[in-house]
Design a protein around this motif. Structure first.
Motif, PDB file in Angstrom:
ATOM      1  N   GLU A  51      20.608  58.975  72.893  1.00  0.00           N
ATOM      2  CA  GLU A  51      19.877  59.678  74.113  1.00  0.00           C
ATOM      3  C   GLU A  51      18.603  60.336  73.584  1.00  0.00           C
ATOM      4  O   GLU A  51      18.358  60.562  72.620  1.00  0.00           O
ATOM      5  CB  GLU A  51      20.938  60.735  74.865  1.00  0.00           C
ATOM      6  N   GLY A  52      17.841  60.841  74.676  1.00  0.00           N
ATOM      7  CA  GLY A  52      16.850  61.526  74.434  1.00  0.00           C
ATOM      8  C   GLY A  52      15.654  60.891  73.301  1.00  0.00           C
ATOM      9  O   GLY A  52      15.346  59.789  73.341  1.00  0.00           O
ATOM     10  N   ASN A  53      15.165  61.965  72.595  1.00  0.00           N
ATOM     11  CA  ASN A  53      14.326  61.618  71.683  1.00  0.00           C
ATOM     12  C   ASN A  53      14.442  60.552  70.557  1.00  0.00           C
ATOM     13  O   ASN A  53      13.769  59.703  70.213  1.00  0.00           O
ATOM     14  CB  ASN A  53      13.623  62.886  71.016  1.00  0.00           C
TER      15      ASN A  53
ATOM     16  N   LEU B  87      16.812  58.314  71.066  1.00  0.00           N
ATOM     17  CA  LEU B  87      17.001  56.876  71.454  1.00  0.00           C
ATOM     18  C   LEU B  87      15.568  56.521  71.600  1.00  0.00           C
ATOM     19  O   LEU B  87      15.146  55.243  71.394  1.00  0.00           O
ATOM     20  CB  LEU B  87      17.567  57.050  73.032  1.00  0.00           C
ATOM     21  N   LYS B  88      14.279  57.157  71.935  1.00  0.00           N
ATOM     22  CA  LYS B  88      13.017  56.855  72.373  1.00  0.00           C
ATOM     23  C   LYS B  88      12.682  56.230  70.880  1.00  0.00           C
ATOM     24  O   LYS B  88      12.121  55.144  70.842  1.00  0.00           O
ATOM     25  CB  LYS B  88      12.274  57.855  72.743  1.00  0.00           C
ATOM     26  N   LYS B  89      12.754  57.106  69.838  1.00  0.00           N
ATOM     27  CA  LYS B  89      12.424  56.790  68.579  1.00  0.00           C
ATOM     28  C   LYS B  89      13.101  55.342  67.889  1.00  0.00           C
ATOM     29  O   LYS B  89      12.304  54.433  67.337  1.00  0.00           O
ATOM     30  CB  LYS B  89      12.809  57.673  67.590  1.00  0.00           C
ATOM     31  N   ARG B  90      14.462  55.164  68.059  1.00  0.00           N
ATOM     32  CA  ARG B  90      15.084  53.936  67.772  1.00  0.00           C
ATOM     33  C   ARG B  90      14.620  52.768  68.448  1.00  0.00           C
ATOM     34  O   ARG B  90      14.502  51.694  67.958  1.00  0.00           O
ATOM     35  CB  ARG B  90      16.632  54.038  67.796  1.00  0.00           C
ATOM     36  N   ILE B  91      14.318  53.077  69.869  1.00  0.00           N
ATOM     37  CA  ILE B  91      13.814  51.892  70.713  1.00  0.00           C
ATOM     38  C   ILE B  91      12.420  51.311  70.097  1.00  0.00           C
ATOM     39  O   ILE B  91      11.832  50.171  69.786  1.00  0.00           O
ATOM     40  CB  ILE B  91      13.696  52.173  72.217  1.00  0.00           C
TER      41      ILE B  91
ATOM     42  N   ASN C 238      17.055  46.412  78.364  1.00  0.00           N
ATOM     43  CA  ASN C 238      18.242  45.919  77.432  1.00  0.00           C
ATOM     44  C   ASN C 238      18.371  46.932  76.348  1.00  0.00           C
ATOM     45  O   ASN C 238      19.356  47.288  76.020  1.00  0.00           O
ATOM     46  CB  ASN C 238      17.948  44.613  77.079  1.00  0.00           C
ATOM     47  N   LEU C 239      17.363  47.455  75.805  1.00  0.00           N
ATOM     48  CA  LEU C 239      17.357  48.228  74.701  1.00  0.00           C
ATOM     49  C   LEU C 239      17.770  49.782  75.078  1.00  0.00           C
ATOM     50  O   LEU C 239      18.629  50.241  74.327  1.00  0.00           O
ATOM     51  CB  LEU C 239      15.967  48.400  73.800  1.00  0.00           C
ATOM     52  N   GLU C 240      17.481  50.216  76.019  1.00  0.00           N
ATOM     53  CA  GLU C 240      18.049  51.224  76.580  1.00  0.00           C
ATOM     54  C   GLU C 240      19.177  51.429  76.903  1.00  0.00           C
ATOM     55  O   GLU C 240      20.024  52.305  76.717  1.00  0.00           O
ATOM     56  CB  GLU C 240      17.277  51.743  77.880  1.00  0.00           C
ATOM     57  N   LEU C 241      19.973  50.213  77.423  1.00  0.00           N
ATOM     58  CA  LEU C 241      21.234  50.066  77.723  1.00  0.00           C
ATOM     59  C   LEU C 241      21.943  50.048  76.577  1.00  0.00           C
ATOM     60  O   LEU C 241      22.953  50.743  76.314  1.00  0.00           O
ATOM     61  CB  LEU C 241      21.614  48.822  78.508  1.00  0.00           C
ATOM     62  N   PHE C 242      21.638  49.280  75.569  1.00  0.00           N
ATOM     63  CA  PHE C 242      22.390  49.071  74.451  1.00  0.00           C
ATOM     64  C   PHE C 242      22.652  50.535  73.554  1.00  0.00           C
ATOM     65  O   PHE C 242      23.353  50.802  72.884  1.00  0.00           O
ATOM     66  CB  PHE C 242      22.180  47.909  73.656  1.00  0.00           C
TER      67      PHE C 242
END
Length: 308
Positions: free
Chosen positions: A108-110, A112-116, A97-101
């Motif tokens: 994207e990329g790093n 997105l990873k940090k915000r998740i 869900n978090l990746e989708l939103f």
């Protein structure tokens, strides 16, 4: 300090029904601003107009400087919105869900990873990241929905009845998160029908039947009841309530649990006068004490002034 939200004469009609009736208000940057009112008062409709989901019938508004009529797409990209109904995908995992939103918000990329990672941490759901969302308890789902709404680091959060149906402990934990966002300088616009939650807001607008009936800080609103509020404790409080409500020196009377809250004409010595009248009616066991007004007292008083 500027304003995150500016609204003037905002109205929304559905056919002949007026859901939001000519309201005006501002929300300061970094403020926790609350809309307090019962179900059907117009709270959700207002939030949806401010979020660019609903088009107003009339009136104007700006969110972060963007026009709610002509710049709806810009508003949607720059706010966090948590709707009253759980809006994530129940058949996906927390992480999915978090990746989708996050991707919907353009991350994207790093980044997105940090915000998740941040969302998982602040919502305290890191240990459940591989859990199917549909199997999560209600309070955990609410925290996940909040985490998803702040993935893109918005400056304004719109939270529509965020703790509805959640137990008191979960509600308190959720408000700890709201305080954290406020400390970060974010503006939080929250709707609620819980009086105790409303106490946490910097300022409140009391809304009923689509109209704002009063607006100020919780403490300032309670101080408007200048004559004070009295609590009458008595055994047969329902029948006594009918009697008390008809007394000429009583301005307002409302049942709160098993007590009666009373506002009276300031020229009348309430304890002595009411005690005499109750005894004359044959009521001997009762207690009258002056109490600190509640927001519910304010709400009842303001609504009755308008004949609502």
């Amino acid at each position: 300090m500027g304003f995150s939200v500016e609204v003037q004469n905002l109205t929304k009609q559905f056919g002949k029904f007026t859901a939001v009736d000519n309201i005006s208000f501002d929300v300061k940057q970094g403020e926790i601003f609350g809309f307090l009112g019962p179900n059907g008062a117009g709270k959700s409709t207002t939030i949806r107009m401010l979020c660019g989901i609903l088009m107003p019938t009339s009136g104007v508004g700006r969110v972060s400087g963007n026009d709610i009529i002509t710049e709806q797409s810009r508003i949607k990209n720059n706010i966090g919105y948590m709707s009253q109904r759980f809006s994530l995908y129940s058949d996906l995992t927390v992480m999915e869900n978090l990746e989708l939103f996050g991707s919907i918000y353009g991350l994207e990329g790093n980044q997105l990873k940090k915000r998740i990672e941040y969302a998982l941490d602040i919502a305290e759901i890191g240990k459940r990241k591989d859990t199917i969302v549909g199997t999560l308890p209600g309070g955990v789902k609410q925290r996940l929905a909040l985490g998803a709404s702040i993935l893109h680091n918005p400056e304004i959060l719109f939270l529509d009845e965020p703790t509805s149906g959640v137990d008191p402990i979960m509600r308190r934990n959720f408000w700890d998160l709201i305080y954290e966002f406020s400390r970060q300088g974010k503006t939080v616009f929250v709707t609620t029908h819980y009086m105790d939650e409303a106490e946490h807001c910097d300022r409140l607008a009391l809304i009923i039947s689509g109209k704002i009936i009063s607006m100020d800080s919780p403490e300032a609103l309670k101080k408007t009841l200048t004559n004070g509020v009295y609590a009458l404790t008595v055994e047969d409080f329902i029948s006594v309530f009918d009697f008390v409500s008809e007394l000429p020196y009583i301005e307002e009377a409302a049942i709160f649990g098993s007590t009666i809250h009373i506002l009276c004409d300031h020229k009348v010595p309430l304890k002595n006068k009411l005690s005499d009248d109750l005894r004359a009616k044959g009521v001997s066991k009762f207690k009258i004490e002056k109490i600190t007004p509640t927001l519910e007292d304010v709400f009842v008083s303001e609504a009755r002034k308008l004949g609502i």
